[in-house]
Scaffold this motif. Sequence first.
Motif, PDB file in Angstrom:
ATOM      1  N   ASP A 121       0.834  -1.199   0.000  1.00 18.48           N
ATOM      2  CA  ASP A 121       0.000   0.000   0.000  1.00 18.48           C
ATOM      3  C   ASP A 121       0.868   1.248   0.000  1.00 18.48           C
ATOM      4  N   SER A 122       0.573   2.148  -0.910  1.00 19.93           N
ATOM      5  CA  SER A 122       1.320   3.396  -1.026  1.00 19.93           C
ATOM      6  C   SER A 122       0.345   4.482  -1.422  1.00 19.93           C
ATOM      7  N   VAL A 123       0.874   5.656  -1.658  1.00 18.93           N
ATOM      8  CA  VAL A 123       0.024   6.758  -2.100  1.00 18.93           C
ATOM      9  C   VAL A 123      -0.683   6.394  -3.398  1.00 18.93           C
ATOM     10  N   HIS A 124       0.063   5.758  -4.323  1.00 16.86           N
ATOM     11  CA  HIS A 124      -0.515   5.381  -5.604  1.00 16.86           C
ATOM     12  C   HIS A 124      -1.575   4.306  -5.426  1.00 16.86           C
ATOM     13  N   ALA A 125      -1.248   3.275  -4.619  1.00 15.74           N
ATOM     14  CA  ALA A 125      -2.177   2.174  -4.447  1.00 15.74           C
ATOM     15  C   ALA A 125      -3.470   2.643  -3.786  1.00 15.74           C
ATOM     16  N   ARG A 126      -3.352   3.532  -2.829  1.00 13.11           N
ATOM     17  CA  ARG A 126      -4.554   4.019  -2.158  1.00 13.11           C
ATOM     18  C   ARG A 126      -5.391   4.885  -3.091  1.00 13.11           C
ATOM     19  N   ARG A 127      -4.698   5.656  -3.920  1.00 11.95           N
ATOM     20  CA  ARG A 127      -5.430   6.512  -4.843  1.00 11.95           C
ATOM     21  C   ARG A 127      -6.177   5.685  -5.873  1.00 11.95           C
ATOM     22  N   GLU A 128      -5.545   4.611  -6.340  1.00 10.43           N
ATOM     23  CA  GLU A 128      -6.196   3.783  -7.350  1.00 10.43           C
ATOM     24  C   GLU A 128      -7.295   2.929  -6.726  1.00 10.43           C
ATOM     25  N   GLY A 129      -7.096   2.499  -5.465  1.00  9.79           N
ATOM     26  CA  GLY A 129      -8.066   1.606  -4.850  1.00  9.79           C
ATOM     27  C   GLY A 129      -9.324   2.304  -4.373  1.00  9.79           C
ATOM     28  N   HIS A 130      -9.237   3.616  -4.087  1.00 10.12           N
ATOM     29  CA  HIS A 130     -10.385   4.402  -3.659  1.00 10.12           C
ATOM     30  C   HIS A 130     -11.010   3.870  -2.364  1.00 10.12           C
ATOM     31  N   HIS A 131     -10.243   3.188  -1.528  1.00 13.18           N
ATOM     32  CA  HIS A 131     -10.825   2.715  -0.275  1.00 13.18           C
ATOM     33  C   HIS A 131     -10.467   3.667   0.857  1.00 13.18           C
ATOM     34  N   GLN A 132     -11.414   3.807   1.774  1.00 19.01           N
ATOM     35  CA  GLN A 132     -11.234   4.726   2.897  1.00 19.01           C
ATOM     36  C   GLN A 132     -10.263   4.127   3.901  1.00 19.01           C
ATOM     37  N   GLN A 133      -9.425   4.984   4.485  1.00 23.59           N
ATOM     38  CA  GLN A 133      -8.439   4.539   5.454  1.00 23.59           C
ATOM     39  C   GLN A 133      -8.993   4.600   6.866  1.00 23.59           C
ATOM     40  N   LEU A 134      -8.460   3.723   7.731  1.00 24.39           N
ATOM     41  CA  LEU A 134      -8.829   3.755   9.139  1.00 24.39           C
ATOM     42  C   LEU A 134      -8.142   4.928   9.830  1.00 24.39           C
ATOM     43  N   ALA A 135      -8.706   5.344  10.947  1.00 18.15           N
ATOM     44  CA  ALA A 135      -8.173   6.500  11.676  1.00 18.15           C
ATOM     45  C   ALA A 135      -6.881   6.127  12.394  1.00 18.15           C
ATOM     46  N   ARG A 136      -5.870   6.976  12.272  1.00 14.47           N
ATOM     47  CA  ARG A 136      -4.584   6.739  12.948  1.00 14.47           C
ATOM     48  C   ARG A 136      -4.628   7.402  14.325  1.00 14.47           C
ATOM     49  N   ARG A 137      -4.967   6.616  15.341  1.00 12.03           N
ATOM     50  CA  ARG A 137      -5.151   7.158  16.688  1.00 12.03           C
ATOM     51  C   ARG A 137      -4.380   6.403  17.765  1.00 12.03           C
ATOM     52  N   LEU A 138      -3.708   5.321  17.419  1.00 13.09           N
ATOM     53  CA  LEU A 138      -3.083   4.482  18.438  1.00 13.09           C
ATOM     54  C   LEU A 138      -1.633   4.888  18.680  1.00 13.09           C
ATOM     55  N   SER A 139      -1.246   4.895  19.941  1.00 12.86           N
ATOM     56  CA  SER A 139       0.124   5.191  20.345  1.00 12.86           C
ATOM     57  C   SER A 139       0.816   3.911  20.790  1.00 12.86           C
ATOM     58  N   VAL A 140       2.082   4.028  21.180  1.00 11.63           N
ATOM     59  CA  VAL A 140       2.831   2.872  21.667  1.00 11.63           C
ATOM     60  C   VAL A 140       2.148   2.269  22.888  1.00 11.63           C
ATOM     61  N   PHE A 141       1.683   3.125  23.785  1.00 11.86           N
ATOM     62  CA  PHE A 141       1.029   2.650  25.000  1.00 11.86           C
ATOM     63  C   PHE A 141      -0.212   1.827  24.660  1.00 11.86           C
ATOM     64  N   ASP A 142      -0.984   2.277  23.685  1.00  6.96           N
ATOM     65  CA  ASP A 142      -2.163   1.529  23.263  1.00  6.96           C
ATOM     66  C   ASP A 142      -1.771   0.169  22.693  1.00  6.96           C
TER      67      ASP A 142
END
Length: 636
Positions: free
Chosen positions: A24-45
């Motif tokens: 998965d890269s910028v290109h792959a995500r752009r071509e796939g048109h799928h929504q990304q999950l939220a980046r909210r997790l830290s090391v502690f999580d």
Amino acid sequence: MVGSFCGGKCSGALRSLVRRKQVDSVHARREGHHQQLARRLSVFDLVAIGVGATVGAGVYILVGTVAREYTGPALTISFLIAGVAAALSAFCYAELACRCPSAGSAYHYTYICVGEGVAWMIGWSLILEYTIGGSAVARGISPNLALFFGGEDKLPSFLARHTIPGIGIVVDPCAAALVVTVTVLLCIGIKESSMAQTIVTTINVSAMIFIIAAGGYIGFKTGWVGYELPNGYFPYGVTGMLGGSAVVFFSYIGFDSVTSTAEEVKNPQRDLPVGIGVALSICCILYMLVSVVIVGLVPYYALDPDTPISSTFSHYGMQWAVYILTTGAIMALCSSLMGSILPQPRILMAMARDGLLPSFFGDINRHTQVPVNSTVMTGVLAAALAFFMDVSQLAGMVSVGTLLAFTTVAVSILIIRYVPPDEVPLTSGLQESIGSVSSQFNNDLKGTASTDIGYSVVSSKEDNQLLIETSESSIEEDIMQKPVIKDDNEEGRRKIAAWSIAFVCVGILIVASAASVEGLSSVVRLILCGLAGVAVLGSLVVLAYIEQDNARHDFGHAGGFQCPFVPFLPVACILINTYLLVNLGLGTWFRVSIWMLIGALVYIFYGRSHSSLKGAVYVPVAYAQEIYQASSNHQA
């Protein structure tokens, strides 16, 4: 004509099994048109998720059974050896999680490195693992909860188990209710569910710290009578200690849940390896300290196999400690249940993104930014199983999915280092861009007067692949420097590496099977192990001698953790996991085979024809960027 048609069909079916997707890269995500999950997790999580998913209630029982039947006082060393073995897989997971930080864990890594067929098998087996594992964990809540009420017959009727008259099925409403509660919590959001996981895990770890502290105080006060035995520290010998390591190895299963959340981590290159390493280290230290205390307070042969820890404290007049231990066991069950249900929706989502499952499973809720559909379906199925079935007899099937995933992840590390994919799949929407780049490249070659050979890049409609045709002649130095032209020595090195990896895997499978299968004569066993062992060692020497592929530096996302001691560490990981797989028993493998057969039918009649890679065009990595650029210019 018929033979040609059948051959084409068979060839297409085999090609679908080995087609690989792009990291998965910028290109792959752009071509796939799928929504990304939220980046909210830290090391502690991540540490909370890893420890919570790994340290289950089984440790409260496991120490008694393993000490009595396998290790004696040497239980601590067994936990250490098992922890080191689990760390081998953790190293492999850490590198792949950094290079490919997307949802799907082992399924995602296998799809990129090995191929679609094996990836489907891994994803399908992980679905089985998490479903049965979650249901089995939920079924354990009622007996532990009953201790607070003075027995199962004292539980409130809406929590107690009931037998359906006439059919004899024992239903467990408490287990189903717990699964539903965890499912709702996971649907709210990843940050909220990780916070709940942190609270539950903290209570569980606190209970284990109490065992260590209180037990250590009693041990120093009474003189550690469990270690003063006439038959010594190894009553069952080194063999028993190693056998105990194989049993307690499964208590480390769960750290791979961390990698399933890779797409939701704020800084995956830094946080994922730290989260995996810290979680596994905490679990190993807790297991070892608990085992040191328990086998030291009571002789191993006097431990209660069902309630070793609580009975040990009761032996010293601390009956009140049962409530603390029961609280820890219940919290461990809750955290393990969350660790089982959390990864499965993300694997279903990843498989749906790739077209192998209906798009329904890939939908992400805009408000909570989690795959709600997959989470609800997972929860409903796990709740139904927990309500109607006692799945404890199917627990061995849980181990199959994990060990298969561990094995393919180790193989993927070898592939990345020695034969990384040198082609990139592009969607059919880029046909025009591919044509323009191909034409430009062919014109460049034709304009070079000093050579009579080149690579002609053409798109094949029949095979949906980019073909590279060569003609025989000498190649001038300037043409040799073109990225698409492959050096003969490099091609030879890749072939040698690929065959060496194949020989390692096949040889290890033969060695593990010959050493474990009953009924073989000693001569046949020795011959098989000897020949396969020579093949494994020879291939390992070859891999250690030849250079790793330079393209590994550009594979996936750069700047993260790299697995050390390649190829020795991944090969050791493959050997350990294959040996454990072979020894799971015929009954387990028969039940797993039925599930795999169902999965094969689903793939044949749906996944293969709906794959996002169907009709994809494969181009050399060197020209992928040019094609993307040409596509951007064309769209502009």
